[in-house]
Design an enzyme around this catalytic site. Structure first.
Site, mmCIF file in Angstrom:
data_model
loop_
_atom_site.group_PDB
_atom_site.id
_atom_site.type_symbol
_atom_site.label_atom_id
_atom_site.label_comp_id
_atom_site.label_asym_id
_atom_site.label_seq_id
_atom_site.Cartn_x
_atom_site.Cartn_y
_atom_site.Cartn_z
ATOM 1 N N SER A 60 0.855 -1.187 0.000
ATOM 2 C CA SER A 60 0.000 0.000 0.000
ATOM 3 C C SER A 60 0.884 1.227 0.000
ATOM 4 O O SER A 60 2.011 1.192 0.510
ATOM 5 C CB SER A 60 -0.891 0.004 1.242
ATOM 6 O OG SER A 60 -1.494 1.267 1.448
ATOM 7 N N TYR A 115 -2.077 0.614 10.128
ATOM 8 C CA TYR A 115 -2.100 -0.178 8.901
ATOM 9 C C TYR A 115 -0.809 0.012 8.114
ATOM 10 O O TYR A 115 -0.190 -0.954 7.637
ATOM 11 C CB TYR A 115 -3.309 0.235 8.064
ATOM 12 C CG TYR A 115 -3.388 -0.414 6.712
ATOM 13 C CD1 TYR A 115 -3.891 -1.696 6.565
ATOM 14 C CD2 TYR A 115 -2.976 0.272 5.565
ATOM 15 C CE1 TYR A 115 -3.977 -2.292 5.307
ATOM 16 C CE2 TYR A 115 -3.063 -0.309 4.313
ATOM 17 C CZ TYR A 115 -3.565 -1.591 4.182
ATOM 18 O OH TYR A 115 -3.644 -2.168 2.947
#
Length: 225
Positions: A131, A144
C-alpha cells in the site's frame, strides 16, 4: 499448466486476479474467511479452482493451502486487515488491535511463505500486497501503514535471500473495495477505480518478471508512479 495460491480471493483484487488467471488456464487454490462467496467463485471458475476457506492466521489452514497447491508457481498474499474503523490516530490506537493487525498483515504472510518455500516450482513468484500507506505518512493510517511497511521489508529481504525467485511487494493504489470503504465510513468512494482495473498491471508484472522489489500498479500501466 501453472498453478497459484491466492489468499483473500472472495472479493476485491484477489477475486479479480483469480478470474484473470483462470481465464489464462491456471490451476488455483483460493482462500477467504467467508466460505459462501469463496465457493461461489470456485463454482463460477470451474473444477481447476480449489476453494479452501479459512483464516490465514490459523497454522492448520495455511498448511492446508500449501498441501492443496502441490508445487505452486505463484503465491499471492492478498488477504489482510485494516484495523479499527474509523481509523484512529497513533496516540489512541488500541495496542491489542495493532498486535492483531501485525498478525494478519505481517506474520501470516511470512508464515505462509515459509511453508510454501520448499514446495515452490523453480523460478516461482511471490507477490505480497502492499500500500502507499507503507511509504507515505497519512494521518490515521499509521497502524495499517506500519504493517505494510514491515511486509515491504520482509519482501525485500526474501528477494535478497532467494535470488532464484521473483519476490514482489505490489502496491495497487486506491481501489473501490470494502476495506477502503471501511477506512472512509459514510463517505462516497465511487471515484476510486474498480479492482479489475488493477489486474492488467499485476499480470504485466508477472509476465515481465522484473528484478525482485517493490512496484506500483502505475509502474505497469504507463502512468508515472
Amino acid at each position: 499448466m501453472p498453478n497459484a495460491i491466492i489468499t483473500g480471493a472472495s472479493r476485491g483484487l484477489g477475486r479479480e486476479l483469480a478470474v484473470a488467471l483462470a481465464a489464462r488456464g491456471w490451476d488455483l487454490v483460493v482462500d477467504a474467511r467467508r466460505p459462501g462467496p469463496l465457493r461461489a467463485l470456485a463454482d463460477e471458475l470451474g473444477p481447476r479452482v480449489t476453494a479452501v476457506p479459512g483464516d490465514v492466521t490459523d497454522p492448520e489452514h495455511r498448511a492446508a493451502l500449501v498441501a492443496a497447491a502441490g508445487r505452486p508457481d505463484l503465491l499471492v498474499n492478498n488477504a489482510g486487515g485494516l484495523g479499527p474503523s474509523p481509523l484512529p490516530p497513533l496516540a489512541t490506537f488500541p495496542l491489542d488491535e495493532l498486535r492483531l493487525l501485525h498478525e494478519v498483515n505481517v506474520v501470516a504472510p511470512l508464515a505462509l511463505v515459509q511453508l510454501a518455500l520448499p514446495h515452490l516450482a523453480d523460478g516461482a513468484v511471490i507477490v505480497n500486497l502492499s500500500s502507499d500507506a507503507a511509504v507515505q505518512p497519512y494521518e490515521t493510517w499509521g497502524g495499517y501503514g506500519a504493517t505494510k511497511a514491515a511486509l515491504d521489508q520482509l519482501t525485500a529481504v526474501l528477494g535478497a535471500e532467494h535470488p532464484g525467485l521473483g519476490v514482489y511487494a505490489f502496491d495497487p493504489g486506491d481501489m473501490r473495495t470494502d476495506m477502503h470503504q471501511a477506512a472512509f465510513p459514510g463517505e462516497d468512494i465511487s471515484d476510486r477505480p474498480e479492482p479489475a482495473s488493477v489486474v492488467p498491471s499485476l499480470l504485466r508484472l508477472l509476465d515481465e518478471r522484473p528484478p525482485s522489489g517493490r512496484y506500483t500498479a502505475a509502474r505497469f500501466s504507463g502512468v508515472p508512479a
